[in-house]
Motif scaffolding. Structure first.
Motif, PDB file in Angstrom:
ATOM      1  N   ILE A  62       0.778  -1.273  -0.045  1.00 39.48           N
ATOM      2  CA  ILE A  62       0.015   0.090  -0.008  1.00 39.48           C
ATOM      3  C   ILE A  62       0.937   1.243   0.042  1.00 39.48           C
ATOM      4  N   THR A  63       2.120   1.213   0.755  1.00 39.77           N
ATOM      5  CA  THR A  63       2.921   2.232   0.631  1.00 39.77           C
ATOM      6  C   THR A  63       3.343   2.553  -0.857  1.00 39.77           C
ATOM      7  N   MET A  82       3.111   5.816  -5.806  1.00 42.48           N
ATOM      8  CA  MET A  82       2.972   5.850  -7.442  1.00 42.48           C
ATOM      9  C   MET A  82       1.776   6.777  -7.664  1.00 42.48           C
ATOM     10  N   PHE A  83       0.782   6.851  -7.033  1.00 43.17           N
ATOM     11  CA  PHE A  83      -0.233   7.759  -7.147  1.00 43.17           C
ATOM     12  C   PHE A  83       0.259   9.260  -6.718  1.00 43.17           C
ATOM     13  N   ALA A  84       0.947   9.375  -5.798  1.00 39.58           N
ATOM     14  CA  ALA A  84       1.547  10.697  -5.369  1.00 39.58           C
ATOM     15  C   ALA A  84       2.294  11.129  -6.492  1.00 39.58           C
ATOM     16  N   ALA A  85       3.031  10.385  -7.052  1.00 42.34           N
ATOM     17  CA  ALA A  85       3.857  10.813  -8.195  1.00 42.34           C
ATOM     18  C   ALA A  85       3.154  11.214  -9.339  1.00 42.34           C
ATOM     19  N   ARG A  86       2.088  10.346  -9.694  1.00 43.64           N
ATOM     20  CA  ARG A  86       1.117  10.266 -10.839  1.00 43.64           C
ATOM     21  C   ARG A  86       0.338  11.640 -10.701  1.00 43.64           C
ATOM     22  N   ALA A  87      -0.137  11.978  -9.315  1.00 43.90           N
ATOM     23  CA  ALA A  87      -0.972  13.324  -9.652  1.00 43.90           C
ATOM     24  C   ALA A  87      -0.194  14.606  -9.706  1.00 43.90           C
ATOM     25  N   GLN A  88       1.249  14.595  -9.284  1.00 42.89           N
ATOM     26  CA  GLN A  88       1.913  15.981  -9.423  1.00 42.89           C
ATOM     27  C   GLN A  88       2.150  15.825 -11.215  1.00 42.89           C
ATOM     28  N   HIS A  89       2.664  14.490 -11.774  1.00 45.38           N
ATOM     29  CA  HIS A  89       3.081  14.550 -13.051  1.00 45.38           C
ATOM     30  C   HIS A  89       1.546  14.923 -13.967  1.00 45.38           C
ATOM     31  N   LEU A  90       0.686  14.293 -13.902  1.00 47.48           N
ATOM     32  CA  LEU A  90      -0.696  14.625 -14.610  1.00 47.48           C
ATOM     33  C   LEU A  90      -0.763  16.028 -14.476  1.00 47.48           C
ATOM     34  N   HIS A  91      -1.116  16.816 -13.137  1.00 50.93           N
ATOM     35  CA  HIS A  91      -1.703  18.164 -13.181  1.00 50.93           C
ATOM     36  C   HIS A  91      -0.488  19.329 -13.668  1.00 50.93           C
ATOM     37  N   GLU A 108      -9.805  -3.116  -7.371  1.00 53.47           N
ATOM     38  CA  GLU A 108     -10.549  -2.036  -6.739  1.00 53.47           C
ATOM     39  C   GLU A 108     -10.236  -1.143  -6.073  1.00 53.47           C
ATOM     40  N   ARG A 109      -8.981  -1.340  -5.368  1.00 55.07           N
ATOM     41  CA  ARG A 109      -8.290  -0.123  -4.599  1.00 55.07           C
ATOM     42  C   ARG A 109      -7.526   0.703  -5.521  1.00 55.07           C
ATOM     43  N   ILE A 110      -7.116   0.079  -6.543  1.00 58.68           N
ATOM     44  CA  ILE A 110      -6.349   0.830  -7.505  1.00 58.68           C
ATOM     45  C   ILE A 110      -7.151   1.787  -8.272  1.00 58.68           C
ATOM     46  N   ALA A 111      -8.415   1.192  -8.524  1.00 60.85           N
ATOM     47  CA  ALA A 111      -9.511   2.264  -9.267  1.00 60.85           C
ATOM     48  C   ALA A 111      -9.748   3.164  -8.576  1.00 60.85           C
ATOM     49  N   LEU A 112     -10.091   3.095  -7.348  1.00 58.25           N
ATOM     50  CA  LEU A 112     -10.532   4.101  -6.393  1.00 58.25           C
ATOM     51  C   LEU A 112      -9.563   5.280  -6.492  1.00 58.25           C
TER      52      LEU A 112
END
Length: 213
Positions: free
Chosen positions: A66-67, A72-81, A116-120
């Motif tokens: 989970i860490t 992964m998604f923390a980096a993705r949020a910054q990258h995407l936006h 389902e957790r990844i999709a969330l």
């Protein structure tokens, strides 16, 4: 050439030639007169690259799945936006080495995190944003890992066993079958010339389609 920016991702297990095909795709878009950027995940911005270093560095401390997923998604949020969406909105094409399909494959298939957790998190970070096209470079796991070892020192993910990467490949192939309009599967076990020709052909087709919209 003026057209809507397209978001194209390159996916696959280790050693399938994503870096080589990103360079090939860059040359193809240049020849077609398309404005583009090349980026990668995790990474793509200074902050996201710092998170990448945390994720890939081999370490004695076990990394909870989970860490890993949240980083992964923390980096993705910054990258995407801060990079991907501004480029697309400016009319540029974005060529990206991995995106969320990799998370479903690596953290989902490889680590066993429920999809389902990844999709969330996908919906939280991306909203409705998804790649326009996914080029899945597919090759047998043993072939890819042999190539990866030839590159030199392995990162934390590359040190996993073959069964880990087989699960990843299985998820990629399942997603490609489930979403045929978005995925293009390219046999990466073929010669470099054949793989490059296939990728360039896809890009040429998409450029033509985008220009007539």
């Amino acid at each position: 050439m003026s057209m809507r920016g397209q978001f194209i991702t390159f996916e696959g297990t280790e050693g399938v030639g994503k870096s080589t095909q990103l360079a090939n795709a860059s040359r193809t878009l240049e020849e077609l007169g398309v404005d583009y950027i090349v980026t990668r995940e995790p990474g793509g911005t200074p902050m996201a690259e710092a998170i990448r270093e945390l994720l890939l560095a081999p370490r004695d401390e076990p990394v909870n799945e989970i860490t890993e997923l949240l980083l992964m998604f923390a980096a993705r949020a910054q990258h995407l936006h801060t990079r991907i969406l501004p480029a697309i909105n400016a009319g540029q094409w974005v060529l990206c080495d991995r995106f969320t399909d990799a998370t479903f494959a690596y953290q989902g298939g490889g680590r066993g995190v429920p999809k389902e957790r990844i999709a969330l998190l996908e919906n939280l970070v991306q909203g409705e944003v998804r790649p326009d096209h996914v080029i899945l470079l597919d090759a047998p796991v043993a072939t890819g890992m042999a190539r990866a070892r030839d590159r030199g020192e392995l990162d934390r993910f590359e040190q996993e066993d073959l069964e880990f990467f087989q699960r990843i490949r299985d998820v990629y192939r399942e997603r490609a079958i489930a979403q045929p309009s978005r995925y293009q599967v390219v046999n990466a076990a073929r010669s470099l010339e054949e793989v490059s020709g296939a990728v360039s052909g896809l890009l040429s087709e998409w450029v033509t389609q985008s220009a007539v919209r």
